[in-house]
Design a protein around this motif. Structure first.
Motif, mmCIF file in Angstrom:
data_model
loop_
_atom_site.group_PDB
_atom_site.id
_atom_site.type_symbol
_atom_site.label_atom_id
_atom_site.label_comp_id
_atom_site.label_asym_id
_atom_site.label_seq_id
_atom_site.Cartn_x
_atom_site.Cartn_y
_atom_site.Cartn_z
ATOM 1 N N ASN A 142 -47.429 -84.165 -115.992
ATOM 2 C CA ASN A 142 -48.016 -85.309 -116.775
ATOM 3 C C ASN A 142 -47.517 -86.681 -116.506
ATOM 4 O OD1 ASN A 142 -49.927 -84.139 -118.353
ATOM 5 N ND2 ASN A 142 -48.375 -83.402 -120.096
ATOM 6 N N ASN A 143 -47.182 -87.056 -115.497
ATOM 7 C CA ASN A 143 -46.809 -88.394 -115.059
ATOM 8 C C ASN A 143 -47.663 -88.903 -114.027
ATOM 9 O OD1 ASN A 143 -44.164 -88.604 -116.500
ATOM 10 N ND2 ASN A 143 -43.055 -87.329 -115.177
ATOM 11 N N ASN A 144 -47.722 -90.098 -113.813
ATOM 12 C CA ASN A 144 -48.795 -90.762 -113.139
ATOM 13 C C ASN A 144 -47.996 -91.734 -112.175
ATOM 14 O OD1 ASN A 144 -51.409 -90.103 -114.547
ATOM 15 N ND2 ASN A 144 -50.203 -91.102 -116.075
ATOM 16 N N PHE A 145 -48.103 -91.500 -110.977
ATOM 17 C CA PHE A 145 -47.611 -92.356 -109.665
ATOM 18 C C PHE A 145 -48.528 -92.972 -108.696
ATOM 19 C CE2 PHE A 145 -45.013 -88.595 -110.924
ATOM 20 C CZ PHE A 145 -43.751 -89.120 -110.951
ATOM 21 N N TYR A 146 -48.087 -94.159 -108.560
ATOM 22 C CA TYR A 146 -48.819 -94.981 -107.230
ATOM 23 C C TYR A 146 -48.106 -95.132 -106.180
ATOM 24 C CZ TYR A 146 -52.610 -96.657 -110.462
ATOM 25 O OH TYR A 146 -53.740 -96.501 -111.176
ATOM 26 N N ASN A 147 -48.840 -95.385 -104.971
ATOM 27 C CA ASN A 147 -48.254 -95.614 -103.871
ATOM 28 C C ASN A 147 -48.954 -97.201 -103.373
ATOM 29 O OD1 ASN A 147 -46.861 -94.084 -101.241
ATOM 30 N ND2 ASN A 147 -47.574 -96.156 -100.696
ATOM 31 N N HIS A 148 -47.771 -98.105 -103.148
ATOM 32 C CA HIS A 148 -48.074 -99.465 -102.811
ATOM 33 C C HIS A 148 -48.505 -99.505 -101.182
ATOM 34 C CE1 HIS A 148 -47.122 -102.175 -106.196
ATOM 35 N NE2 HIS A 148 -46.058 -101.253 -106.596
ATOM 36 N N GLY A 149 -49.558 -100.293 -100.944
ATOM 37 C CA GLY A 149 -49.784 -100.625 -99.603
ATOM 38 C C GLY A 149 -48.828 -101.403 -99.194
ATOM 39 N N LYS A 150 -48.660 -101.381 -97.637
ATOM 40 C CA LYS A 150 -47.590 -102.055 -96.853
ATOM 41 C C LYS A 150 -47.758 -103.697 -97.147
ATOM 42 C CE LYS A 150 -46.789 -98.562 -93.551
ATOM 43 N NZ LYS A 150 -46.710 -98.239 -92.096
ATOM 44 N N PRO A 151 -46.648 -104.361 -97.118
ATOM 45 C CA PRO A 151 -46.654 -105.788 -97.248
ATOM 46 C C PRO A 151 -47.028 -106.450 -96.011
ATOM 47 C CG PRO A 151 -44.500 -105.278 -97.245
ATOM 48 C CD PRO A 151 -45.408 -103.850 -97.378
ATOM 49 N N CYS A 152 -46.628 -107.753 -95.989
ATOM 50 C CA CYS A 152 -47.145 -108.605 -94.662
ATOM 51 C C CYS A 152 -46.075 -108.283 -93.801
ATOM 52 C CB CYS A 152 -46.731 -110.093 -95.051
ATOM 53 S SG CYS A 152 -46.765 -111.240 -93.638
ATOM 54 N N ARG A 153 -46.723 -107.947 -92.580
ATOM 55 C CA ARG A 153 -45.819 -107.645 -91.364
ATOM 56 C C ARG A 153 -46.033 -108.548 -90.286
ATOM 57 N NH1 ARG A 153 -49.109 -104.260 -93.597
ATOM 58 N NH2 ARG A 153 -49.658 -102.923 -91.709
ATOM 59 N N ILE A 154 -45.074 -109.022 -89.341
ATOM 60 C CA ILE A 154 -45.091 -109.885 -88.292
ATOM 61 C C ILE A 154 -44.296 -109.190 -87.065
ATOM 62 C CG2 ILE A 154 -44.587 -112.390 -87.441
ATOM 63 C CD1 ILE A 154 -44.810 -113.275 -90.312
ATOM 64 N N GLY A 155 -44.828 -109.643 -85.777
ATOM 65 C CA GLY A 155 -44.283 -108.834 -84.594
ATOM 66 C C GLY A 155 -44.689 -109.781 -83.519
ATOM 67 N N VAL A 156 -43.829 -109.148 -82.547
ATOM 68 C CA VAL A 156 -43.991 -109.547 -80.980
ATOM 69 C C VAL A 156 -44.197 -108.499 -80.206
ATOM 70 C CG1 VAL A 156 -41.350 -110.226 -80.769
ATOM 71 C CG2 VAL A 156 -43.220 -111.356 -79.433
ATOM 72 N N THR A 157 -45.058 -108.732 -79.245
ATOM 73 C CA THR A 157 -45.182 -107.524 -78.218
ATOM 74 C C THR A 157 -44.966 -108.029 -76.861
ATOM 75 O OG1 THR A 157 -46.527 -106.314 -79.952
ATOM 76 C CG2 THR A 157 -46.762 -105.621 -77.706
ATOM 77 N N LEU A 158 -44.435 -107.507 -76.188
ATOM 78 C CA LEU A 158 -44.398 -107.641 -74.401
ATOM 79 C C LEU A 158 -45.139 -106.723 -73.786
ATOM 80 C CD1 LEU A 158 -43.542 -109.573 -72.048
ATOM 81 C CD2 LEU A 158 -41.395 -108.505 -72.319
ATOM 82 N N SER A 159 -46.126 -106.798 -73.133
ATOM 83 C CA SER A 159 -46.747 -105.818 -72.360
ATOM 84 C C SER A 159 -46.738 -106.080 -70.830
ATOM 85 C CB SER A 159 -47.993 -105.333 -72.920
ATOM 86 O OG SER A 159 -48.912 -106.534 -73.063
ATOM 87 N N PHE A 160 -46.784 -105.087 -70.057
ATOM 88 C CA PHE A 160 -47.095 -104.972 -68.537
ATOM 89 C C PHE A 160 -48.169 -104.217 -68.272
ATOM 90 C CE2 PHE A 160 -45.767 -103.377 -64.376
ATOM 91 C CZ PHE A 160 -45.790 -104.383 -63.558
ATOM 92 N N ALA A 161 -48.978 -104.457 -67.244
ATOM 93 C CA ALA A 161 -50.041 -103.616 -66.749
ATOM 94 C C ALA A 161 -50.383 -104.170 -65.106
ATOM 95 C CB ALA A 161 -51.302 -103.583 -67.427
ATOM 96 N N MET A 162 -50.020 -103.180 -64.316
ATOM 97 C CA MET A 162 -50.127 -103.434 -63.095
ATOM 98 C C MET A 162 -51.188 -102.326 -62.312
ATOM 99 S SD MET A 162 -47.374 -103.542 -60.072
ATOM 100 C CE MET A 162 -46.987 -101.903 -60.214
#
Length: 773
Positions: free
Chosen positions: A753-773
């Motif tokens: 008899n209780n109600n629950f919610y799940n929040h969506g994820k907030p702002c996220r910032i990131g940096v990615t270094l990739s290599f492809a040869m």
């Protein structure tokens, strides 16, 4: 049917007015992949004669560039990018469900089928996984039951990873982002000198602290780590024979669940706040062997797979600081599949055909003990008892366990055929039929026990039950189900100078099953009944008999299959020398016995699947892309738009208490929308070769959370962007998701008899270094 036919003819007439002569052969990613495969080795797409843009299917295709630009790391990130596709991000990798065109399922049978490199995933618990070097993702919307079988009522998703026959080299990536999140992966792709054999090996590791805290102790809620790898061997055996074997494994361990209590009186959502550990762990392994033979007339493909999964979910089921009850569900699953396909391979002929045979067997061993804690004993067991009995009872322990063990074997066999016949240069007619048989069984062995004694009714009197007595409640048995279904398909294509138009009628089918999660309520009711009867006898009064409850017998543990008829018209068109692509569809779905997750009223501890009487969904889908300009080796600008609308309602649904007829189906968004732009410019400088800028906007809603339609999430949107700098084999990307920090909810449910919610994820910032040869 009449309206469908009239709409199709109207589309044909409208397009013909503006159509030109048929353009040159399609050069989209599909044909580029097929061309590469013809040079090397291909054991993929055994059930497709034609490119998706020539088939009578509403489909979306995501290629490698868009996968990278939109940071598609799992199926969840495809939401809104693919019209009318929605997989919310909540709970854990086990609980996140998929909705297509208004229909979905939160537990048990999935709404879409999924294959990775041709290997089918049978358990939806495995659908949320970390992608490694994915080259292409296809979503075929609408029932695909004729060719793909069970549980494809909403569609079929096919994922293809990089093949060592098409790509050779080394790839690596390291990334850091918000939430102290780290991602790393590396892979190698090689090919023999003669070009006959190829090998690839890769692995990944991810970890995060998450974005939500538990107010009870300040700990991270949605922390997690995962790792995995893949080994792929591909070979050309000569004389038209090819082989492709892929072995993959994955490990996932994460916290959960970020569910916050909702106060209906003042319409506020509190903090995540519960006292018992919750989390999810999963080990998985699969091996898929694809053997194919091709000559000028036919193509033969045999796909054999073995899958293993071991997972464990631990959950504070009351999700409050009180100690009511916890659940620990652990599963071991073994599954084998075999799909044999024989199809014509001469596209110059008017008649194309496919015949196939499919079989599977899976076995799940599950244990799901529920531990009733002190607050649970006081409220769940004693709560409804008369005060004079409740005050006299004393137990020999502070908590007791409701043990539930299940053995769930399932097997299925199917034969299917599809024929496509050209009539003239423009018309093509398709018909198919599948005979599908499935049988499943549930052996259940449940047990609970608790010791009690009963004090004196009045001072000076002896105790009515002076010594502890043990109340034992065993509950064993077996339930069986089997289904035999005919799953037809009818379609017509009309080829114009701008592309193909189509109309199709298909039948969808989702298997029935067993409600294992309601057994804790059955045992709980039996324990209460035994205590009440013993207490009444000790007081010299007649027993009350079994406590009246709708959840006190194994008969409530089964639910029926779900069926649908899908009526659809659409088209795949291109203009401006192929630089403008337009895909659209309009659909009408009639669904019978829709499977719905139900949380029983009151202080019950379980949930169950139930069948609604009759549901209907109608809507449209639209995808457009425009290559505004493309200067060779200099600049490229591409714009994209996707939109899906779904109006899905109950036509007949009465649960015995409420009539929900006319209400919207819960959990599926009425609108999905996305806009995207990608721009790259070649610089060719000493420090920088190329710069790429990407931006996208994605939205979904309105989403109703319950059958009453009293709670909902309004339409919400998120803004994403990235800037990527490339030099030689290296690239550096700065990116952000939900840059507007939009606050929204991804999930709602009710427990005790209780109600629950799940929040969506907030702002996220990131940096990615990739290599492809």
């Amino acid at each position: 049917m009449k309206r469908l036919f009239i709409l199709f003819l109207a589309l044909v007439s409208a397009v013909e007015i503006f159509a030109v002569e048929p353009e040159k052969a399609d050069t989209t990613l599909y044909e580029q992949i097929v061309a590469l495969d013809q040079v090397g080795v291909s054991v993929r797409m055994p059930k497709q004669h034609y490119a998706l843009k020539q088939q009578p299917i509403s489909s979306s295709v995501i290629g490698g560039d868009l996968i990278r630009n939109e940071r598609i790391l799992s199926i969840k990130e495809l939401s809104a990018i693919m019209p009318n596709f929605y997989q919310p991000d909540y709970g854990s990798k086990m609980t996140s469900s998929i909705y297509v065109r208004g229909f979905g399922a939160r537990i048990d049978q999935p709404i879409i089928g999924l294959t990775v490199d041709g290997v089918p995933y049978l358990n939806k618990n495995n659908y949320d996984f970390d992608m490694l070097d994915v080259a292409r993702i296809e979503l075929l919307r609408g029932p695909q039951s004729t060719l793909y079988g069970r549980n494809t009522m909403g569609g079929q998703m096919n994922i293809y990873t990089l093949s060592p026959m098409n790509y050779q080299g080394v790839r690596a990536l390291v990334e850091y982002s918000s939430g102290n999140t780290l991602r790393a992966k590396a892979s190698y792709y090689g090919r023999s000198k003669g070009g006959k054999f190829g090998i690839s090996v890769g692995g990944y590791y991810n970890r995060t602290d998450g974005f939500f805290d538990n107010a009870f102790d300040g700990s991270d809620v949605d922390w997690g780590e995962s790792s995995g790898g893949r080994l792929r061997l591909v070979g050309d055996l000569g004389r038209g024979w090819e082989i492709d074997n892929t072995a993959s494994f994955g490990y996932n361990n994460e916290g959960g669940y970020a569910y916050a209590l909702y106060n209906a009186e003042n319409d506020t959502v509190g903090d995540v706040n519960y006292n018992d550990f919750s989390g999810y762990m999963r080990y998985s392994f699969s091996d898929g062997l694809v053997l194919s033979h091709t000559n000028d007339k036919i193509k033969f493909t045999a796909t054999t797979s073995y899958q293993f999964m071991h997972d464990r979910m631990r959950m504070d089921n009351d999700l409050t600081p009180l100690s009511y009850f916890t659940l620990e569900q652990e599963q071991h699953e073994h599954a084998i599949t075999e799909d044999i396909v024989l199809r014509s391979n001469d596209l110059s002929r008017r008649w194309q055909w496919i015949v196939g045979a499919y079989g599977f067997y899976k076995k799940i061993d599950m244990s799901a003990p529920v531990t009733i804690l002190p607050d649970g004993i006081d409220n769940l067991i004693l709560g409804n008892m008369p005060a004079m009995i409740k005050n006299l009872l004393e137990f020999d322990r502070d908590e007791f366990v409701i043990a539930s063990n299940f053995d769930l074997p399932t097997y299925g066999l199917a034969l299917y055929h599809e024929s496509s016949v050209k009539a003239g240069e423009r018309w093509r007619f398709t018909a198919g039929l599948r005979l599908d048989y499935e049988a499943s069984k549930m052996n259940y062995d449940n047990y609970s026990a608790i010791g009690y004694k009963m004090g004196a009714m009045r001072p000076g009197m002896p105790p009515m039950i002076p010594d502890f007595r043990l109340v034992e409640v065993p509950f064993k048995g077996e339930e069986k189900m089997d289904f035999l279904e005919l799953l037809p398909k009818f379609a017509v294509n009309y080829t114009t100078g701008a592309g193909d138009l189509y109309a199709t009628v298909t039948r969808g089918y989702k298997a029935g099953g067993f409600n294992t999660q309601i057994f804790s309520d059955i045992l709980q009711n039996k324990v209460k009944s035994s205590l009440m009867n013993d207490a009444m006898s000790a007081m010299g009064r007649p027993s009350s008999g079994e406590e009246s409850s709708p959840y006190d017998a194994a008969s409530v543990t089964t639910y029926d299959p779900e069926y649908s008829w899908n009526y659809e018209v659409g088209g795949h068109l291109k203009f401006a020398e192929g630089r403008v692509n337009l895909d659209f569809a309009a659909f009408w779905i009639e669904c019978r016995d829709q499977q719905l997750t139900v949380f029983p009223e009151g202080t019950t501890t379980g949930r169950m699947m139930s069948n609604a009487g009759h549901s209907r969904s109608r809507g449209v889908e639209l995808s457009a892309s425009w290559d505004v300009f493309k200067l060779t080796n200099m600049s490229h600008l591409r714009l994209m738009a996707n939109y899906g609308y779904t109006n899905a309602k109950f036509m007949e649904f009465n649960d015995g208490i409420n009539d929900y007829s006319g209400n919207h189906l819960p959990y599926a968004p009425q609108h999905t929308a996305s806009l995207g732009a990608s721009y790259s410019h070649w610089i060719g400088g000493r420090l920088l070769d190329e710069i790429a800028v990407n931006a996208s906007w994605q939205g979904a809603g309105k989403i109703y959370w319950n059958e009453e339609n009293t709670l909902s999430q309004d339409f919400y949107s998120q803004l994403n962007a990235s800037v990527e700098l490339r030099k030689g084999d290296f690239s550096l990307s700065l990116w952000g998701r939900n840059l507007t920090n939009t606050d929204f909810y991804t999930f709602y449910f009710k427990s005790m008899n209780n109600n629950f919610y799940n929040h969506g994820k907030p702002c996220r910032i990131g940096v990615t270094l990739s290599f492809a040869m």
